[in-house]
Design a protein around this motif. Structure first.
Motif, PDB file in Angstrom:
ATOM      1  N   MET A 275      12.297   7.639  -0.290  1.00 44.52           N
ATOM      2  CA  MET A 275      11.115   7.813  -1.273  1.00 44.52           C
ATOM      3  C   MET A 275      11.520   8.704  -2.387  1.00 44.52           C
ATOM      4  SD  MET A 275       7.370   7.143   0.479  1.00 44.52           S
ATOM      5  CE  MET A 275       7.876   8.234   1.777  1.00 44.52           C
TER       6      MET A 275
ATOM      7  N   LEU B   2       0.880  -1.224  -0.057  1.00 44.92           N
ATOM      8  CA  LEU B   2       0.076  -0.004  -0.048  1.00 44.92           C
ATOM      9  C   LEU B   2       0.902   1.234   0.060  1.00 44.92           C
ATOM     10  CD1 LEU B   2      -3.353   0.564   1.624  1.00 44.92           C
ATOM     11  CD2 LEU B   2      -1.616   2.294   2.102  1.00 44.92           C
ATOM     12  N   SER B   3       0.722   2.027  -1.018  1.00 47.84           N
ATOM     13  CA  SER B   3       1.370   3.578  -1.228  1.00 47.84           C
ATOM     14  C   SER B   3       2.867   3.143  -1.250  1.00 47.84           C
ATOM     15  CB  SER B   3       0.793   4.431  -0.126  1.00 47.84           C
ATOM     16  OG  SER B   3       1.264   5.703  -0.369  1.00 47.84           O
ATOM     17  N   MET B   4       3.614   3.728   0.043  1.00 43.25           N
ATOM     18  CA  MET B   4       5.129   3.233  -0.165  1.00 43.25           C
ATOM     19  C   MET B   4       5.324   1.725  -0.426  1.00 43.25           C
ATOM     20  SD  MET B   4       7.977   4.139   2.485  1.00 43.25           S
ATOM     21  CE  MET B   4       7.734   2.906   3.874  1.00 43.25           C
TER      22      MET B   4
ATOM     23  N   LEU C  15      -4.942  10.854   5.185  1.00 39.28           N
ATOM     24  CA  LEU C  15      -4.681   9.289   5.149  1.00 39.28           C
ATOM     25  C   LEU C  15      -5.938   8.701   5.190  1.00 39.28           C
ATOM     26  CD1 LEU C  15      -1.228   9.118   7.305  1.00 39.28           C
ATOM     27  CD2 LEU C  15      -1.679   8.886   4.541  1.00 39.28           C
TER      28      LEU C  15
ATOM     29  N   HIS D 185      -6.838   7.056   1.757  1.00 38.07           N
ATOM     30  CA  HIS D 185      -5.696   6.648   1.310  1.00 38.07           C
ATOM     31  C   HIS D 185      -5.238   5.241   2.042  1.00 38.07           C
ATOM     32  CE1 HIS D 185      -1.879   6.868  -0.520  1.00 38.07           C
ATOM     33  NE2 HIS D 185      -1.201   6.781   0.599  1.00 38.07           N
TER      34      HIS D 185
ATOM     35  N   MET E  49      -0.131  14.716   8.296  1.00 40.34           N
ATOM     36  CA  MET E  49      -0.644  13.675   7.460  1.00 40.34           C
ATOM     37  C   MET E  49      -1.999  13.113   7.590  1.00 40.34           C
ATOM     38  SD  MET E  49       2.624  11.692   6.234  1.00 40.34           S
ATOM     39  CE  MET E  49       1.687  10.740   4.803  1.00 40.34           C
TER      40      MET E  49
ATOM     41  N   LEU F 292      -4.561  11.162  -1.940  1.00 40.07           N
ATOM     42  CA  LEU F 292      -3.082  11.264  -2.597  1.00 40.07           C
ATOM     43  C   LEU F 292      -3.024  10.165  -3.568  1.00 40.07           C
ATOM     44  CD1 LEU F 292      -1.597  10.686   1.192  1.00 40.07           C
ATOM     45  CD2 LEU F 292      -1.851  12.924  -0.266  1.00 40.07           C
TER      46      LEU F 292
HETATM   47  C1  MLT Z   1       2.284   6.338   2.025  1.00 43.78           C
HETATM   48  O1  MLT Z   1       1.013   6.258   2.328  1.00 43.78           O
HETATM   49  O2  MLT Z   1       2.974   5.336   2.002  1.00 43.78           O
HETATM   50  C2  MLT Z   1       2.691   7.659   1.575  1.00 43.78           C
HETATM   51  O3  MLT Z   1       1.690   8.455   1.313  1.00 43.78           O
HETATM   52  C3  MLT Z   1       3.520   7.499   0.400  1.00 43.78           C
HETATM   53  C4  MLT Z   1       4.099   8.978  -0.247  1.00 43.78           C
HETATM   54  O4  MLT Z   1       4.395   9.839   0.744  1.00 43.78           O
HETATM   55  O5  MLT Z   1       4.391   9.046  -1.285  1.00 43.78           O
END
Ligand code: MLT
Length: 259
Positions: free
Chosen positions: A185, A91-93, A153, A238, A149, A212
């Motif tokens: 990242m 998920l995401s990262m 999120l 997210h 965040m 996001l």
């Molecule tokens: C995540 O949820 O892993 C982040 O939003 C990834 C990011 O910052 O690109």
């Protein structure tokens, strides 16, 4: 449980029996976000949920934590556990790491689940923001990033208890690990070229309210990965698995069962 891979102590959960599924968390959380899915999926599968280096209960080595480093940690963890091939969900990262894994360890994949993520690299603006945020966290601690965040999120309708759960998960991480992950990242390359070459069954999951990595962006992934299937989770932002644990777990279970 704990093991040392590539010189770093990694904490992981390993439950159930059957086809192996590896669930990789995003930023700036830990494997704790996958607990409801671990519970559900481990009824029929062997589910491995690591805390990536730096996060949760894992050791916090110096950074930056590149996606390649995480991917190699995961491959080494699979070696330790005697698992040859897995369905990898990120998920995401965790999705960025899945792309690095695909580039470096493709033969070990028998399925892919890409959640709330993207294949593109950061723009220069995003990279600069990541450095600013890394410094902010180093100076002010994990609370600063949690404050920033959390509104993006979770779904805008998330109740206070869910926000508090997420805040706890974020704030248990060390500031230096959060900064190392941000810098890692920022270093990642573009993986768009990989998409048409994906040859394993692929599920794409996105929260309907993800601001996001939006459903539109995820439709782009679906269009680019041959034979992939998109599931949109309603009432989710997210970190869709935290907003809608049961819907998310059902989508995962249905995908794994038809492999
Ligand atoms: C995540 O949820 O892993 C982040 O939003 C990834 C990011 O910052 O690109």
């Amino acid at each position: 449980m704990e093991t040392t891979v590539n010189g770093v102590k990694l904490f992981y959960r390993d439950e159930g029996q059957g086809p192996a599924v590896l669930l990789v968390h995003g930023f700036p959380v830990s494997g704790e976000v996958w607990l409801p899915q671990l519970e559900e999926l481990s009824q029929t599968c062997r589910v491995v949920v690591p805390d990536l280096r730096g996060f949760g209960n894992s050791e916090v080595p110096p950074g930056p934590y590149t996606m390649e480093t995480h991917a190699d940690d995961l491959a080494a963890l699979l070696d330790t556990l005697g698992i040859e091939r897995v369905v990898l969900g990120g998920l995401s990262m965790g999705g960025y790491i899945a792309f690095a894994f695909l580039r470096r360890h493709a033969a070990r994949l028998c399925g892919l689940v890409l959640c709330d993520t993207r294949a593109t690299a950061d723009t220069d603006e995003v990279r600069a923001n990541r450095e600013t945020t890394a410094r902010l966290v180093e100076e002010q601690g994990a609370t600063a990033i949690a404050d920033r965040m959390i509104p993006n999120l979770l779904s805008s309708t998330a109740p206070p208890e869910r926000k508090a759960l997420l805040r706890g998960i974020i704030e248990r991480n060390q500031p230096q690990a959060i900064a190392a992950a941000l810098r890692g990242m920022a270093l990642r390359g573009d993986s768009t070229d990989l998409l048409p070459t994906v040859s394993v069954p692929t599920l794409i999951v996105v929260g309907e309210d993800d601001v996001l990595s939006t459903p539109d962006e995820m439709r782009g992934l679906e269009a680019a990965i041959p034979g992939s299937k998109l599931v949109v989770i309603s009432g989710a932002g997210h970190i869709a698995n935290l907003d809608q644990p049961a819907l998310f777990a059902s989508a995962l279970t249905a995908f794994v069962q038809q492999l």
